[in-house]
Write an enzyme that holds these catalytic residues in place. Structure first.
Site, short mmCIF file in Angstrom:
data_model
loop_
_atom_site.label_atom_id
_atom_site.label_comp_id
_atom_site.label_asym_id
_atom_site.label_seq_id
_atom_site.Cartn_x
_atom_site.Cartn_y
_atom_site.Cartn_z
N SER A 4 49.62 18.77 38.99
CA SER A 4 48.88 19.11 37.78
C SER A 4 49.81 19.82 36.80
O SER A 4 50.89 19.32 36.51
CB SER A 4 47.64 19.94 38.14
N HIS A 56 42.09 14.26 41.50
CA HIS A 56 43.13 15.13 40.97
C HIS A 56 43.52 16.16 42.03
O HIS A 56 42.67 16.90 42.52
CB HIS A 56 42.61 15.83 39.72
N ASP A 68 41.63 9.89 39.18
CA ASP A 68 41.87 11.22 38.60
C ASP A 68 41.05 11.36 37.31
O ASP A 68 41.28 10.62 36.35
CB ASP A 68 43.36 11.39 38.31
#
Length: 284
Positions: free
Chosen positions: A102, A260, A232
């Site tokens: 991320s 994610h 995601d």
């Protein structure tokens, strides 16, 4: 091994190593707003058992690292990039394989751009290009946008914060797999209870960028593995595809139906890919 506090330019960061320090080093960078606990211990041990010296750490305002007054962090996004290099300095590691997820993947990209000599290879998970460019990227899903715009937590109430973060994790999971709410709730609870002041993590939402490289991603020379879930909701898989196209020595590993982050269902696949990727660069 156990947690180790380090000092980098006067900033106290909590770190934890796994494995043999003589093995090739891997630095794990979690996304902003998340402590090192989100690199789960068993995942780190799997990497270490694969012959890697693994280091995870708490960002500022997470876990047991330095915590600032809410609304007055006194640092920038660029300082988080510097912290990653500071961890390597504290462990006397000249260069490491850098793995980011991320926003941690964005930090990893900027470390590779600003401190190229400190990066042996990159692994970018569930992330997006860190530098501006002439590109069109798919927007987050409607469900993700709806949650971010409407869901709130009472940061003075631990139970409210835990419920909010579990719900958020459920949205990030992407909706195509079973969501293990029990396991996630346990992780979130431990994260909240471990922090000096968990509410301070909100400082990450308003950090200025600070001064860092504006070089294009095409200037990243190290071998790069991009790992991205096809479900995601924050950064749809087109973000990973863009990274794989723009970084010259990059390849994409899509994770079917993954959301994610680093799902336990994908640990074996991710660890195997990271071990193979870093082995090639270590031998090269």
């Amino acid at each position: 091994m156990s947690e180790r506090m380090i000092d980098t330019d006067g900033v106290a960061l909590c770190t934890e190593p796994f494995g043999d320090p003589s093995d090739p080093p891997i630095l794990l960078i979690m996304g902003t707003g998340a402590s090192m606990l989100w690199w789960e211990e068993d995942f780190c041990r799997m990497l270490a058992e694969g012959g890697r010296f693994v280091i995870r750490y708490d960002h500022r305002d997470t876990g047991r690292s330095l915590t600032y007054e809410l609304g007055h962090p006194g640092y920038t996004g660029a300082d988080l990039v510097g912290d990653a290099v500071g961890v390597l300095d504290a462990y006397e590691i000249p260069a490491a394989h850098v793995v980011g997820v991320s926003a941690g993947g964005a930090i990893a990209q900027l470390v590779a751009l600003d401190h190229a000599d400190r990066v042996r290879s990159l692994v970018l998970i569930s992330t997006s290009p860190a530098t501006s460019g002439d590109r069109e990227l798919p927007p987050p899903t409607e469900e993700f946008v709806r949650f971010v715009s409407s869901a709130h937590a009472d940061w003075s109430q631990t139970a409210s914060v835990i419920d909010y973060l579990v719900d958020y994790s459920g949205v990030l999971a992407g909706g195509r797999r079973l969501f293990d709410e029990t396991a996630v709730r346990d992780l979130v609870r431990r994260d909240v209870e471990r922090a000096h002041d968990f509410a301070a993590v909100q400082n990450h939402d308003s950090l200025p960028d600070g001064e860092h490289s504006r070089e294009p991603l095409s200037s990243i020379a190290v071998s790069t593995l991009v790992i991205h879930g096809t479900a995601d909701p924050m950064f749809p898989v087109g973000h990973g595809e863009a990274l794989a196209e723009e970084i010259p020595a990059a390849r994409l590993l899509p994770l079917e139906d993954a959301g994610h982050g680093v799902d336990r269902a994908d640990w074996e696949t991710i660890v195997g890919a990271v071990i193979a990727h870093t082995a090639a660069e270590t031998q090269g």
